[in-house]
Scaffold this active site. Structure first.
Site, PDB file in Angstrom:
ATOM      1  N   ASP A  66      -4.147   5.213   6.456  1.00 11.86           N
ATOM      2  CA  ASP A  66      -4.709   6.403   7.108  1.00 11.86           C
ATOM      3  C   ASP A  66      -5.719   5.903   8.154  1.00 11.86           C
ATOM      4  OD1 ASP A  66      -5.794   8.872   7.683  1.00 11.86           O
ATOM      5  OD2 ASP A  66      -6.475   9.329   5.670  1.00 11.86           O
ATOM      6  N   PHE A 126      -2.299  16.188   3.973  1.00 13.66           N
ATOM      7  CA  PHE A 126      -2.712  15.471   2.769  1.00 13.66           C
ATOM      8  C   PHE A 126      -1.515  15.434   1.834  1.00 13.66           C
ATOM      9  CE2 PHE A 126      -4.550  15.025  -1.448  1.00 13.66           C
ATOM     10  CZ  PHE A 126      -5.287  13.867  -1.237  1.00 13.66           C
ATOM     11  N   ASP A 142      -2.122  11.017  -5.254  1.00 10.91           N
ATOM     12  CA  ASP A 142      -2.646  12.046  -6.154  1.00 10.91           C
ATOM     13  C   ASP A 142      -3.330  13.181  -5.423  1.00 10.91           C
ATOM     14  OD1 ASP A 142      -4.909  10.418  -5.361  1.00 10.91           O
ATOM     15  OD2 ASP A 142      -6.018  11.462  -6.943  1.00 10.91           O
ATOM     16  N   ARG A 162       0.690  12.119  -9.374  1.00 13.57           N
ATOM     17  CA  ARG A 162       1.210  10.805  -8.968  1.00 13.57           C
ATOM     18  C   ARG A 162       2.643  10.617  -9.474  1.00 13.57           C
ATOM     19  NH1 ARG A 162      -3.198   7.707  -7.165  1.00 13.57           N
ATOM     20  NH2 ARG A 162      -5.147   8.144  -8.195  1.00 13.57           N
ATOM     21  N   GLU A 179       0.845  -1.202   0.000  1.00 13.85           N
ATOM     22  CA  GLU A 179       0.000   0.000   0.000  1.00 13.85           C
ATOM     23  C   GLU A 179       0.877   1.247   0.000  1.00 13.85           C
ATOM     24  OE1 GLU A 179      -2.666   1.600  -0.200  1.00 13.85           O
ATOM     25  OE2 GLU A 179      -4.352   0.738   0.894  1.00 13.85           O
ATOM     26  N   ASP A 180       0.317   2.368  -0.426  1.00 12.64           N
ATOM     27  CA  ASP A 180       1.036   3.641  -0.356  1.00 12.64           C
ATOM     28  C   ASP A 180       0.991   4.227   1.044  1.00 12.64           C
ATOM     29  OD1 ASP A 180      -1.705   3.985  -0.534  1.00 12.64           O
ATOM     30  OD2 ASP A 180      -1.649   5.590  -2.010  1.00 12.64           O
TER      31      ASP A 180
HETATM   32  P1  5GP Z   1      -7.432   4.457   4.530  1.00 18.14           P
HETATM   33  O1  5GP Z   1      -8.437   3.464   4.047  1.00 18.14           O
HETATM   34  O2  5GP Z   1      -6.341   3.881   5.378  1.00 18.14           O
HETATM   35  O3  5GP Z   1      -8.120   5.624   5.243  1.00 18.14           O
HETATM   36  O4  5GP Z   1      -6.786   5.150   3.291  1.00 18.14           O
HETATM   37  C1  5GP Z   1      -6.056   4.475   2.381  1.00 18.14           C
HETATM   38  C2  5GP Z   1      -6.069   5.169   1.042  1.00 18.14           C
HETATM   39  O5  5GP Z   1      -6.474   6.546   1.127  1.00 18.14           O
HETATM   40  C3  5GP Z   1      -4.671   5.224   0.523  1.00 18.14           C
HETATM   41  O6  5GP Z   1      -4.369   4.051  -0.185  1.00 18.14           O
HETATM   42  C4  5GP Z   1      -4.680   6.463  -0.338  1.00 18.14           C
HETATM   43  O7  5GP Z   1      -5.124   6.148  -1.638  1.00 18.14           O
HETATM   44  C5  5GP Z   1      -5.674   7.377   0.322  1.00 18.14           C
HETATM   45  N1  5GP Z   1      -4.984   8.369   1.182  1.00 18.14           N
HETATM   46  C6  5GP Z   1      -4.876   8.383   2.528  1.00 18.14           C
HETATM   47  N2  5GP Z   1      -4.168   9.458   2.955  1.00 18.14           N
HETATM   48  C7  5GP Z   1      -3.812  10.129   1.826  1.00 18.14           C
HETATM   49  C8  5GP Z   1      -3.043  11.328   1.591  1.00 18.14           C
HETATM   50  O8  5GP Z   1      -2.504  11.998   2.504  1.00 18.14           O
HETATM   51  N3  5GP Z   1      -2.892  11.691   0.274  1.00 18.14           N
HETATM   52  C9  5GP Z   1      -3.440  10.997  -0.764  1.00 18.14           C
HETATM   53  N4  5GP Z   1      -3.240  11.461  -1.990  1.00 18.14           N
HETATM   54  N5  5GP Z   1      -4.163   9.877  -0.580  1.00 18.14           N
HETATM   55  C10 5GP Z   1      -4.347   9.449   0.710  1.00 18.14           C
END
Ligand code: 5GP
Length: 181
Positions: A104, A154, A161, A167, A100-101
């Site tokens: 959050d 963010f 993105d 990206r 995963e990137d």
């Molecule tokens: P989660 O489900 O853990 O809340 O979020 C995971 C996904 O939300 C990540 O894979 C990503 O695509 C997006 N995401 C979460 N935080 C950020 C951020 O700071 N910037 C961006 N561009 N995407 C985020």
């Protein structure tokens, strides 16, 4: 496009990212010694990290790609994970490494771990994330392999993105909140 390239402040440089990826890969190479791995890249955000990471791994490795989404065009999660494309091969008996990137809320990771847990009896399932943003965590998910802790920003670049853009940046940065509203 409200956020211009010049508005994006650098948080992690290309060099910092690449050095940290080499360290994570070293940990993985030690951990998986002698084992095959099936890496699952979660599109679109993890594409840069996954590509750079797997080039540093030295075990026999298969690579799969799935696409999940939870943000849409917003800068906050919708709270609902949408499985855009989650076709996977038979993962029974495999060492599965999810890439995963960023974690959050952890809802995306939990969705995927539950999906794999319900559908396959893997040999092992590990979760790697380049970034770990704990402040909004809604689950007890902790990455097994992790690059950098980040706070309430963010982030944009290196796969992440802003409204579909940026990206392609080699660094990870952020823009002031006032520009994102
Ligand atoms: P989660 O489900 O853990 O809340 O979020 C995971 C996904 O939300 C990540 O894979 C990503 O695509 C997006 N995401 C979460 N935080 C950020 C951020 O700071 N910037 C961006 N561009 N995407 C985020």
């Amino acid at each position: 496009m409200d956020v211009k390239l010049s508005d994006i402040k650098v948080l992690f440089t290309e060099e910092q990212i690449q050095n940290r990826i080499k360290e994570i890969a070293h940990e993985m190479n030690e951990f998986y010694t002698g084992e095959e791995v099936c890496a699952i890249c979660v599109l679109k955000g993890a594409v840069m990290f996954a590509v750079d990471l797997v080039k540093e791994l030295d075990m026999p490795l298969q690579m799969e790609f799935i696409r999940l989404s939870s943000y849409g065009s917003s800068t906050t999660t919708s709270g609902k994970v949408n499985a855009v494309d989650i076709k996977l091969p038979d993962l029974n008996g495999k060492n599965v490494l999810i890439i995963e990137d960023i974690v959050d809320t952890g809802l995306t990771a939990k969705f995927l771990l539950d999906f794999i847990g319900c559908n396959f009896k893997t040999k092992s399932t590990k979760f790697a994330s380049l970034l770990d943003k704990k402040i909004f965590r809604q689950t007890d998910i902790e990455p097994d392999f992790m690059g950098f802790h980040v706070d309430d920003k963010f982030l944009i670049g290196y796969g992440l993105d802003y409204d579909g853009y940026y990206r392609n940046l080699k660094f990870i940065g952020y823009a002031d909140k006032s520009l994102l509203e």
